[in-house]
Scaffold this motif. Sequence first.
Motif, PDB file in Angstrom:
ATOM      1  N   VAL A   1       0.825  -1.216   0.000  1.00 53.48           N
ATOM      2  CA  VAL A   1       0.000   0.000   0.000  1.00 53.48           C
ATOM      3  C   VAL A   1       0.863   1.272   0.000  1.00 53.48           C
ATOM      4  CG1 VAL A   1      -2.055  -0.999   1.045  1.00 53.48           C
ATOM      5  CG2 VAL A   1      -0.194  -0.220   2.525  1.00 53.48           C
ATOM      6  N   GLN A   2       2.168   1.148  -0.210  1.00 56.00           N
ATOM      7  CA  GLN A   2       3.097   2.288  -0.254  1.00 56.00           C
ATOM      8  C   GLN A   2       2.931   3.186   0.970  1.00 56.00           C
ATOM      9  OE1 GLN A   2       3.167   4.522  -3.917  1.00 56.00           O
ATOM     10  NE2 GLN A   2       2.694   2.737  -5.165  1.00 56.00           N
ATOM     11  N   SER A   3       2.855   2.598   2.141  1.00 56.70           N
ATOM     12  CA  SER A   3       2.592   3.374   3.346  1.00 56.70           C
ATOM     13  C   SER A   3       3.455   2.876   4.499  1.00 56.70           C
ATOM     14  CB  SER A   3       1.115   3.282   3.753  1.00 56.70           C
ATOM     15  OG  SER A   3       0.277   3.841   2.770  1.00 56.70           O
ATOM     16  N   PHE A   4       3.702   3.789   5.457  1.00 56.28           N
ATOM     17  CA  PHE A   4       4.351   3.425   6.702  1.00 56.28           C
ATOM     18  C   PHE A   4       3.300   3.007   7.713  1.00 56.28           C
ATOM     19  CE2 PHE A   4       7.334   6.280   4.671  1.00 56.28           C
ATOM     20  CZ  PHE A   4       8.537   5.633   4.861  1.00 56.28           C
ATOM     21  N   ILE A   5       3.573   1.937   8.440  1.00 54.14           N
ATOM     22  CA  ILE A   5       2.612   1.419   9.410  1.00 54.14           C
ATOM     23  C   ILE A   5       3.327   1.218  10.745  1.00 54.14           C
ATOM     24  CG2 ILE A   5       1.287   0.276   7.584  1.00 54.14           C
ATOM     25  CD1 ILE A   5       2.457  -2.375   8.545  1.00 54.14           C
ATOM     26  N   PRO A   6       2.603   1.310  11.872  1.00 56.18           N
ATOM     27  CA  PRO A   6       3.227   1.075  13.181  1.00 56.18           C
ATOM     28  C   PRO A   6       3.562  -0.399  13.372  1.00 56.18           C
ATOM     29  CG  PRO A   6       0.875   1.439  13.423  1.00 56.18           C
ATOM     30  CD  PRO A   6       1.180   1.708  11.987  1.00 56.18           C
ATOM     31  N   THR A   7       4.576  -0.675  14.208  1.00 53.31           N
ATOM     32  CA  THR A   7       5.025  -2.052  14.422  1.00 53.31           C
ATOM     33  C   THR A   7       4.942  -2.500  15.868  1.00 53.31           C
ATOM     34  OG1 THR A   7       7.322  -1.382  14.787  1.00 53.31           O
ATOM     35  CG2 THR A   7       6.649  -1.808  12.510  1.00 53.31           C
ATOM     36  N   GLY A   8       4.874  -1.565  16.820  1.00 53.80           N
ATOM     37  CA  GLY A   8       4.947  -1.939  18.221  1.00 53.80           C
ATOM     38  C   GLY A   8       6.365  -2.153  18.697  1.00 53.80           C
ATOM     39  N   GLU A   9       7.365  -1.983  17.830  1.00 47.74           N
ATOM     40  CA  GLU A   9       8.770  -2.124  18.194  1.00 47.74           C
ATOM     41  C   GLU A   9       9.385  -0.752  18.483  1.00 47.74           C
ATOM     42  OE1 GLU A   9      10.084  -5.018  18.608  1.00 47.74           O
ATOM     43  OE2 GLU A   9       8.471  -6.232  17.740  1.00 47.74           O
ATOM     44  N   THR A  10      10.595  -0.750  19.010  1.00 49.54           N
ATOM     45  CA  THR A  10      11.291   0.487  19.358  1.00 49.54           C
ATOM     46  C   THR A  10      12.695   0.472  18.768  1.00 49.54           C
ATOM     47  OG1 THR A  10      10.061   0.682  21.435  1.00 49.54           O
ATOM     48  CG2 THR A  10      12.084   1.957  21.240  1.00 49.54           C
ATOM     49  N   LEU A  11      13.111   1.616  18.239  1.00 54.39           N
ATOM     50  CA  LEU A  11      14.471   1.781  17.742  1.00 54.39           C
ATOM     51  C   LEU A  11      15.245   2.692  18.688  1.00 54.39           C
ATOM     52  CD1 LEU A  11      13.934   2.244  13.904  1.00 54.39           C
ATOM     53  CD2 LEU A  11      14.595   0.179  15.126  1.00 54.39           C
ATOM     54  N   PRO A  12      16.522   2.386  18.961  1.00 56.65           N
ATOM     55  CA  PRO A  12      17.292   3.184  19.922  1.00 56.65           C
ATOM     56  C   PRO A  12      17.739   4.517  19.319  1.00 56.65           C
ATOM     57  CG  PRO A  12      18.692   1.509  18.971  1.00 56.65           C
ATOM     58  CD  PRO A  12      17.310   1.260  18.418  1.00 56.65           C
ATOM     59  N   SER A  13      18.212   5.399  20.176  1.00 53.80           N
ATOM     60  CA  SER A  13      18.790   6.652  19.710  1.00 53.80           C
ATOM     61  C   SER A  13      20.105   6.370  18.993  1.00 53.80           C
ATOM     62  CB  SER A  13      19.030   7.590  20.891  1.00 53.80           C
ATOM     63  OG  SER A  13      19.897   6.986  21.829  1.00 53.80           O
ATOM     64  N   ASP A  14      20.447   7.203  18.020  1.00 56.42           N
ATOM     65  CA  ASP A  14      21.721   7.075  17.333  1.00 56.42           C
ATOM     66  C   ASP A  14      22.102   8.398  16.692  1.00 56.42           C
ATOM     67  OD1 ASP A  14      20.588   7.317  14.758  1.00 56.42           O
ATOM     68  OD2 ASP A  14      20.199   5.182  14.630  1.00 56.42           O
ATOM     69  N   TYR A  15      23.232   8.394  15.997  1.00 51.28           N
ATOM     70  CA  TYR A  15      23.736   9.610  15.375  1.00 51.28           C
ATOM     71  C   TYR A  15      24.438   9.240  14.070  1.00 51.28           C
ATOM     72  CZ  TYR A  15      28.372   8.152  16.907  1.00 51.28           C
ATOM     73  OH  TYR A  15      29.536   7.441  17.087  1.00 51.28           O
ATOM     74  N   ARG A  16      24.692  10.253  13.203  1.00 48.77           N
ATOM     75  CA  ARG A  16      25.425  10.065  11.957  1.00 48.77           C
ATOM     76  C   ARG A  16      26.407  11.228  11.787  1.00 48.77           C
ATOM     77  NH1 ARG A  16      20.097   8.219  10.110  1.00 48.77           N
ATOM     78  NH2 ARG A  16      19.711   6.652  11.685  1.00 48.77           N
ATOM     79  N   ILE A  17      27.530  10.955  11.181  1.00 52.98           N
ATOM     80  CA  ILE A  17      28.544  11.967  10.915  1.00 52.98           C
ATOM     81  C   ILE A  17      28.851  11.966   9.418  1.00 52.98           C
ATOM     82  CG2 ILE A  17      30.888  12.760  11.357  1.00 52.98           C
ATOM     83  CD1 ILE A  17      29.153  13.020  13.765  1.00 52.98           C
ATOM     84  N   ASP A  18      28.711  13.130   8.786  1.00 52.53           N
ATOM     85  CA  ASP A  18      28.994  13.286   7.357  1.00 52.53           C
ATOM     86  C   ASP A  18      30.000  14.422   7.152  1.00 52.53           C
ATOM     87  OD1 ASP A  18      27.081  11.374   7.088  1.00 52.53           O
ATOM     88  OD2 ASP A  18      25.638  12.603   5.999  1.00 52.53           O
TER      89      ASP A  18
END
Length: 621
Positions: free
Chosen positions: A552-569
């Motif tokens: 359906v080309q859509s984002f849906i909730p999962t009930g899961e959790t992703l931790p905090s993070d960072y990126r360096i460019d």
Amino acid sequence: MFCLPLVFKNTIQQPSLVILLWCLMSIQVWAQSEEGGRSEHSHPVVNDTIQYSNYQYKSMVDNVTDTMLNGNFNHIDAVEKKWPYESQLGYSGSPRNGVYTTLPRDASWSLGFNAFDVYRKNFSDLLFIQEGLPITKATYVQTPQVNQSIFNGFFARKFNNLSFSIDHQRYNFTGDYDNQQSYNTIFHTGAIYREGKWSAHFLFASEVFQQSNNGGIITDSLYASPDYSNRISITTVLEDGRTRDDTKKGSLGLLYNALSIDNYIGSIGGGIDISQRVVTMSSGPPNDSTYYLAYQEDDTGINSFIEKNSFFPHAIIELSDTSKSRFTLESKTGIGIHQVQYGERTDPWQAFVQKAKLNFNSNYFTLLSNLDLQIFNDNLYFTIDGELAGHWKGFEVRGFGQINRTISPWIFHRYDISGQLIWDGQPQSQFSQILGGQISYHRPNLKADLRVEQIFQDNLPYFNTQGLPDQLNNQISIIASPSLSVKLGLFHLKNKISYQHFDNNILGIPELSGRHEIFIEDHWFKRNMHINLGFIAYWKTQHDASYYLPYVQSFIPTGETLPSDYRIDPFFAFRVKTFKLFVRGENMQLLWDGDTPTYDIYHYPLLDPTIRLGIEWIFRD
């Protein structure tokens, strides 16, 4: 003008560094030889701008030699600025890109497939020469990988009272999980004519988006101890999923200046807008037997087809000043004729349409307002938005608002897969209200902004954790974005923090995220070489995880959790006259922090550390 960029992208390997160092040394020697061949008088810095206008004769300026390079070699495209309501977490798994909240753009009945909206353009984004020489721009990007290239071409000419433009973009992307594989072609062309009291336009666009949909990885092993060296071998949910979104649209308009009083002109005319959009998705059976069972009607896979045709003849009344830059009031009245075909079924409908647009600019304040009112299916739907801004001696105070009542997108009403209706319902019409404001202070060495907005939504349609249509009532969102940019001699510091609070965070967006740039801006070799050198850091807090469901080309909730993070460019960029080169690293933190999971979307890990190298050279007649 002719512009030819070339970009290479590869993982960090020793040959890449050798080539990079050779390029930098060659350019430095070339710049030094240029310096030695001149007299002691320094060459002035080139400041080249191009004057454009769109088919509505709105003026635009492109600063070709913008000194703030910031590691980019392409000018900002209108697509990047089109949709104002953005969350700071990306569709493709990166906080550099925005994913918009579910807010209607107008009062029409949309299909509801939004995955490719970030690439789409409006007709008002097509630029025509207003003043100056003919323009030709060409951009080519190639990487060592097969079938990964980008081509952008822009061609514009003006013959007396006739201006003609072609804007063509072709994207071939390959990737592991977030980019996957895409073949996108965006082609816009048109002409505008203005002579005496008559003005006319003809516009045509073809936008074709094709994307593989592997559904992400099946294993959760990368969440505990990611190994980026061999993840390409990990099994994905879908092996041969394909999505295609094909849109053809055209616009024809004619205006006659029937009345002229002092500096104001009253015009009447008419126009026709026509469009066709076809969305298809096909896939074999998933590798996971429990994968969203509601869609698995046939063990041989799925095949969906939706086609929408629209025809909008309308009358135009316009009142404006002679320049169309200080005051414009435009009204369009017509009948929208629409039809949606899915499988062997057809849903036709007609709508009475009234659209109006008001723009007013003065030395101290600006007023913008839009109305889109449509009557169909015995209901009234509307979108009204407005913005009022006052500015004085570097200060600007801006207030904005929007209110709308629209029918829920078509995909939430019914969906046909392989000839079977997966659901067939009548969700309630959705209501949205936006109120917000912004305070800004801009000086040459200091820029400070604070933007706050509240969004209220009722009967908000979304797909739940099972991938089925649902509605959310009384959703309130608060978004606050302070930003501060400071220049201290050679040093630039740019900071933006986004706070986003949702009563129900169905998009899985972090409550706090930030973007910080630190770089130096300097001139070398008697101001003949302009450089930017620094890095960009992104970070986000822990947040609920959303999953991209290809069906359906859509984002849906999962009930899961992703931790905090960072990126360096990190990045380095320089310009000598109209020649530019940049080197940018992406996801460099994985070189020393590779055991930390780096995800924005569940089951779609980010790409490996990469380096992009690009050049651009502009020739002016």
